[in-house]
Design an enzyme around this catalytic site. Structure first.
Site, short mmCIF file in Angstrom:
data_model
loop_
_atom_site.label_atom_id
_atom_site.label_comp_id
_atom_site.label_asym_id
_atom_site.label_seq_id
_atom_site.Cartn_x
_atom_site.Cartn_y
_atom_site.Cartn_z
N ARG A 73 0.79 -1.29 -0.10
CA ARG A 73 0.08 -0.05 0.04
C ARG A 73 0.96 1.46 -0.13
NH1 ARG A 73 -3.20 -3.97 3.03
NH2 ARG A 73 -1.65 -3.45 4.99
N GLU A 109 6.41 -11.53 14.44
CA GLU A 109 6.14 -12.09 15.60
C GLU A 109 6.46 -13.62 15.63
OE1 GLU A 109 2.09 -10.94 16.71
OE2 GLU A 109 2.00 -12.35 18.38
P1 AMP Z 1 4.60 -2.72 11.69
O1 AMP Z 1 5.98 -3.21 10.96
O2 AMP Z 1 4.23 -3.52 13.07
O3 AMP Z 1 4.58 -1.26 12.07
O4 AMP Z 1 3.48 -3.05 10.74
C1 AMP Z 1 3.34 -2.06 9.44
C2 AMP Z 1 2.73 -2.79 8.35
O5 AMP Z 1 1.82 -3.90 8.70
C3 AMP Z 1 2.16 -1.80 7.29
O6 AMP Z 1 2.47 -2.23 6.14
C4 AMP Z 1 0.78 -1.97 7.59
O7 AMP Z 1 0.01 -1.99 6.24
C5 AMP Z 1 0.49 -3.49 8.12
N1 AMP Z 1 -0.48 -3.43 9.42
C6 AMP Z 1 -0.01 -3.49 10.85
N2 AMP Z 1 -0.72 -3.73 11.46
C7 AMP Z 1 -2.25 -3.38 10.66
C8 AMP Z 1 -3.42 -2.96 11.15
N3 AMP Z 1 -3.90 -3.04 12.29
N4 AMP Z 1 -4.40 -2.80 9.96
C9 AMP Z 1 -3.86 -2.58 8.72
N5 AMP Z 1 -2.48 -2.89 8.50
C10 AMP Z 1 -1.65 -3.14 9.56
#
Ligand code: AMP
Length: 180
Positions: free
Chosen positions: A63, A100
């Site tokens: 995205r 995770e």
């Molecule tokens: P993080 O690495 O944990 O910051 O996760 C970020 C990536 O995971 C981004 O590319 C988001 O599109 C996706 N993502 C993580 N959590 C969510 C959520 N609750 N809703 C939608 N997309 C998420």
């Protein structure tokens, strides 16, 4: 009272327990599918990110390609796709990061950036910050600083935006969502 960007927040769809129990998935497709939503989210992100000193915009698969590409075009900058493992056709440099369960990897083409350049990082959402920090580490490993980062959504309770700021990267976002 209406909070800033409430008009955009209405266009985010929340899907409970997707893809796992306890996760509130913030689905950006209604916003992307709305002419006003897409135009305004790109305009407002670009407004925050302009003047931060990036030579290119880097978007994180998938995205981040949509939003980062549009922000780059609006700022008159080139675009660098940060892809997941094995997708880019030319020679790559990459960085592994912990999930995770297991690990993942982000990659760029070796000629996508030059040492001494700066990039602006864009994705739809920052949660734990693992993906964005992996991208920051990848760019730093090739001598490129991340001048700023921009997200439509921040889940501040998961700590990613704070971690990114602690790593020295300014963070801009349009919408905050509490919880996980
Ligand atoms: P993080 O690495 O944990 O910051 O996760 C970020 C990536 O995971 C981004 O590319 C988001 O599109 C996706 N993502 C993580 N959590 C969510 C959520 N609750 N809703 C939608 N997309 C998420």
């Amino acid at each position: 009272m209406t909070a800033p960007n409430d008009d955009l927040k209405q266009l985010i769809r929340t899907i409970p327990d997707h893809p796992l129990p306890g996760v509130q998935f913030r689905d950006i497709t209604p916003l992307l599918g709305d002419g006003f939503g897409l135009k305004e989210s790109v305009r407002r992100l670009a407004e925050q990110l302009q003047g931060t000193g990036g030579h290119k915009v880097a978007g994180i698969e998938a995205r981040g390609f949509i939003l980062g590409g549009a922000v780059a075009a609006r700022l008159g900058l080139g675009f660098v796709p940060v892809r997941k493992r094995g997708k880019l056709p030319f020679e790559t440099v990459g960085r592994d990061y912990e999930l995770e369960y297991g690990t993942d990897r982000v990659e760029i083409h070796v000629d996508a950036v030059r040492p001494g350049e700066k990039v602006i990082l864009v994705d739809d959402l920052i949660a734990t910050g693992g993906t964005a920090l992996a991208a920051v580490g990848l760019f730093r490993s090739v001598g490129v600083e991340v001048a700023a980062s921009g997200f439509v959504m921040d889940l501040p309770d998961l700590g990613g935006s704070a971690r990114l700021r602690d790593a020295g990267v300014p963070v801009f976002s349009l919408l905050d969502f509490p919880g996980a």
